[in-house]
Design a protein around this motif. Structure first.
Motif, PDB file in Angstrom:
ATOM      1  N   GLU A 135      35.445  41.139  -9.604  1.00 56.22           N
ATOM      2  CA  GLU A 135      34.770  40.836  -8.336  1.00 56.22           C
ATOM      3  C   GLU A 135      34.905  41.998  -7.352  1.00 56.22           C
ATOM      4  O   GLU A 135      33.961  42.330  -6.630  1.00 56.22           O
ATOM      5  CB  GLU A 135      35.339  39.562  -7.705  1.00 56.22           C
ATOM      6  N   THR A 136      36.078  42.616  -7.319  1.00 55.03           N
ATOM      7  CA  THR A 136      36.311  43.732  -6.402  1.00 55.03           C
ATOM      8  C   THR A 136      35.443  44.927  -6.752  1.00 55.03           C
ATOM      9  O   THR A 136      34.832  45.543  -5.870  1.00 55.03           O
ATOM     10  CB  THR A 136      37.802  44.133  -6.423  1.00 55.03           C
ATOM     11  N   THR A 137      35.375  45.258  -8.045  1.00 53.68           N
ATOM     12  CA  THR A 137      34.560  46.416  -8.429  1.00 53.68           C
ATOM     13  C   THR A 137      33.072  46.120  -8.210  1.00 53.68           C
ATOM     14  O   THR A 137      32.318  47.014  -7.808  1.00 53.68           O
ATOM     15  CB  THR A 137      34.824  46.821  -9.889  1.00 53.68           C
ATOM     16  N   GLU A 138      32.659  44.890  -8.443  1.00 58.54           N
ATOM     17  CA  GLU A 138      31.254  44.520  -8.179  1.00 58.54           C
ATOM     18  C   GLU A 138      30.947  44.667  -6.695  1.00 58.54           C
ATOM     19  O   GLU A 138      29.899  45.188  -6.311  1.00 58.54           O
ATOM     20  CB  GLU A 138      31.002  43.083  -8.642  1.00 58.54           C
ATOM     21  N   ALA A 160      39.620  53.602  -1.323  1.00 51.03           N
ATOM     22  CA  ALA A 160      40.675  52.817  -1.967  1.00 51.03           C
ATOM     23  C   ALA A 160      41.095  51.636  -1.095  1.00 51.03           C
ATOM     24  O   ALA A 160      41.446  50.574  -1.609  1.00 51.03           O
ATOM     25  CB  ALA A 160      41.889  53.697  -2.267  1.00 51.03           C
ATOM     26  N   TYR A 161      41.037  51.806   0.210  1.00 51.26           N
ATOM     27  CA  TYR A 161      41.403  50.716   1.133  1.00 51.26           C
ATOM     28  C   TYR A 161      40.232  49.796   1.455  1.00 51.26           C
ATOM     29  O   TYR A 161      40.338  48.938   2.318  1.00 51.26           O
ATOM     30  CB  TYR A 161      42.009  51.279   2.417  1.00 51.26           C
ATOM     31  N   VAL A 206      30.360  56.012  -7.159  1.00 53.89           N
ATOM     32  CA  VAL A 206      30.951  54.674  -7.057  1.00 53.89           C
ATOM     33  C   VAL A 206      30.600  53.859  -8.301  1.00 53.89           C
ATOM     34  O   VAL A 206      31.473  53.214  -8.894  1.00 53.89           O
ATOM     35  CB  VAL A 206      30.494  53.944  -5.772  1.00 53.89           C
ATOM     36  N   LEU A 207      29.341  53.903  -8.729  1.00 55.23           N
ATOM     37  CA  LEU A 207      28.951  53.160  -9.923  1.00 55.23           C
ATOM     38  C   LEU A 207      29.696  53.686 -11.146  1.00 55.23           C
ATOM     39  O   LEU A 207      30.186  52.906 -11.962  1.00 55.23           O
ATOM     40  CB  LEU A 207      27.438  53.232 -10.139  1.00 55.23           C
ATOM     41  N   ASP A 208      29.815  54.992 -11.262  1.00 56.61           N
ATOM     42  CA  ASP A 208      30.558  55.567 -12.385  1.00 56.61           C
ATOM     43  C   ASP A 208      32.028  55.174 -12.312  1.00 56.61           C
ATOM     44  O   ASP A 208      32.642  54.840 -13.330  1.00 56.61           O
ATOM     45  CB  ASP A 208      30.413  57.096 -12.364  1.00 56.61           C
ATOM     46  N   ASP A 209      32.597  55.183 -11.126  1.00 62.77           N
ATOM     47  CA  ASP A 209      34.001  54.822 -10.931  1.00 62.77           C
ATOM     48  C   ASP A 209      34.279  53.383 -11.343  1.00 62.77           C
ATOM     49  O   ASP A 209      35.347  53.075 -11.868  1.00 62.77           O
ATOM     50  CB  ASP A 209      34.376  55.024  -9.454  1.00 62.77           C
ATOM     51  N   ARG A 237      41.465  52.922 -13.150  1.00 67.97           N
ATOM     52  CA  ARG A 237      41.060  53.415 -11.829  1.00 67.97           C
ATOM     53  C   ARG A 237      41.251  52.323 -10.770  1.00 67.97           C
ATOM     54  O   ARG A 237      41.670  52.595  -9.651  1.00 67.97           O
ATOM     55  CB  ARG A 237      39.614  53.902 -11.885  1.00 67.97           C
ATOM     56  N   HIS A 238      40.943  51.088 -11.145  1.00 76.35           N
ATOM     57  CA  HIS A 238      41.155  49.967 -10.221  1.00 76.35           C
ATOM     58  C   HIS A 238      42.643  49.814  -9.902  1.00 76.35           C
ATOM     59  O   HIS A 238      43.026  49.611  -8.739  1.00 76.35           O
ATOM     60  CB  HIS A 238      40.600  48.676 -10.819  1.00 76.35           C
ATOM     61  N   LEU A 239      43.482  49.913 -10.925  1.00 77.01           N
ATOM     62  CA  LEU A 239      44.927  49.816 -10.694  1.00 77.01           C
ATOM     63  C   LEU A 239      45.434  50.965  -9.826  1.00 77.01           C
ATOM     64  O   LEU A 239      46.338  50.778  -9.015  1.00 77.01           O
ATOM     65  CB  LEU A 239      45.674  49.763 -12.025  1.00 77.01           C
ATOM     66  N   GLY A 240      44.866  52.136  -9.990  1.00 74.02           N
ATOM     67  CA  GLY A 240      45.234  53.268  -9.125  1.00 74.02           C
ATOM     68  C   GLY A 240      44.914  52.992  -7.670  1.00 74.02           C
ATOM     69  O   GLY A 240      45.715  53.296  -6.766  1.00 74.02           O
TER      70      GLY A 240
END
Length: 132
Positions: free
Chosen positions: A88-91, A15-16, A28-31, A40-43
């Motif tokens: 961009e962050t999830t990529e 998360a950090y 990670v790809l599923d997440d 999940r990103h907002l979490g």
């Protein structure tokens, strides 16, 4: 080979912005691509902002109303910034886990196309049910 989920310490590290072991690259790809990827990103963003908000609420020697307003404003600004760079962050997370660039966008586009087909073809000639 699917190794499951990260433990709480690994998730907090993830998360950090830390990397996870290669055995968790499928997770990670599923997440970063499942239907709830935005939540999940907002979490993860809330996990990053929580210590700062807590310090803002507890440390300054001013009335609580001012501390709460500052903490709330910081939380809103932090979440807006996080939403602005969400794709961009999830990529970046997926690339860090070993997936080629563009994988998350491709997966999401595939899912959107499957959902579109399922909505418009409720009764398919070769069998009913979901593509998943």
């Amino acid at each position: 080979m699917h190794a499951g989920r990260p433990n709480p310490a690994q998730w907090l590290w993830y998360a950090y912005g830390g990397g996870l072991p290669r055995s968790l690259s499928d997770w990670v790809l599923d997440d970063t691509t499942r239907r709830s990827w935005v939540l999940r990103h907002l979490g993860r963003a809330l996990a990053q902002l929580a210590p700062v908000v807590l310090l803002c609420l507890l440390v300054p020697p001013v009335p609580f109303g001012i501390r709460a307003t500052a903490a709330g404003g910081g939380l809103v600004i932090g979440l807006l910034f996080s939403l602005a760079y969400m794709t961009e962050t999830t990529e970046h997370r997926a690339v860090k886990a070993g997936w080629p660039p563009g994988t998350t966008a491709h997966r999401r586009a595939q899912r959107a196309e499957r959902d579109r087909i399922e909505r418009h073809a409720r009764y398919r000639s070769d069998g009913a049910g979901s593509f998943d």
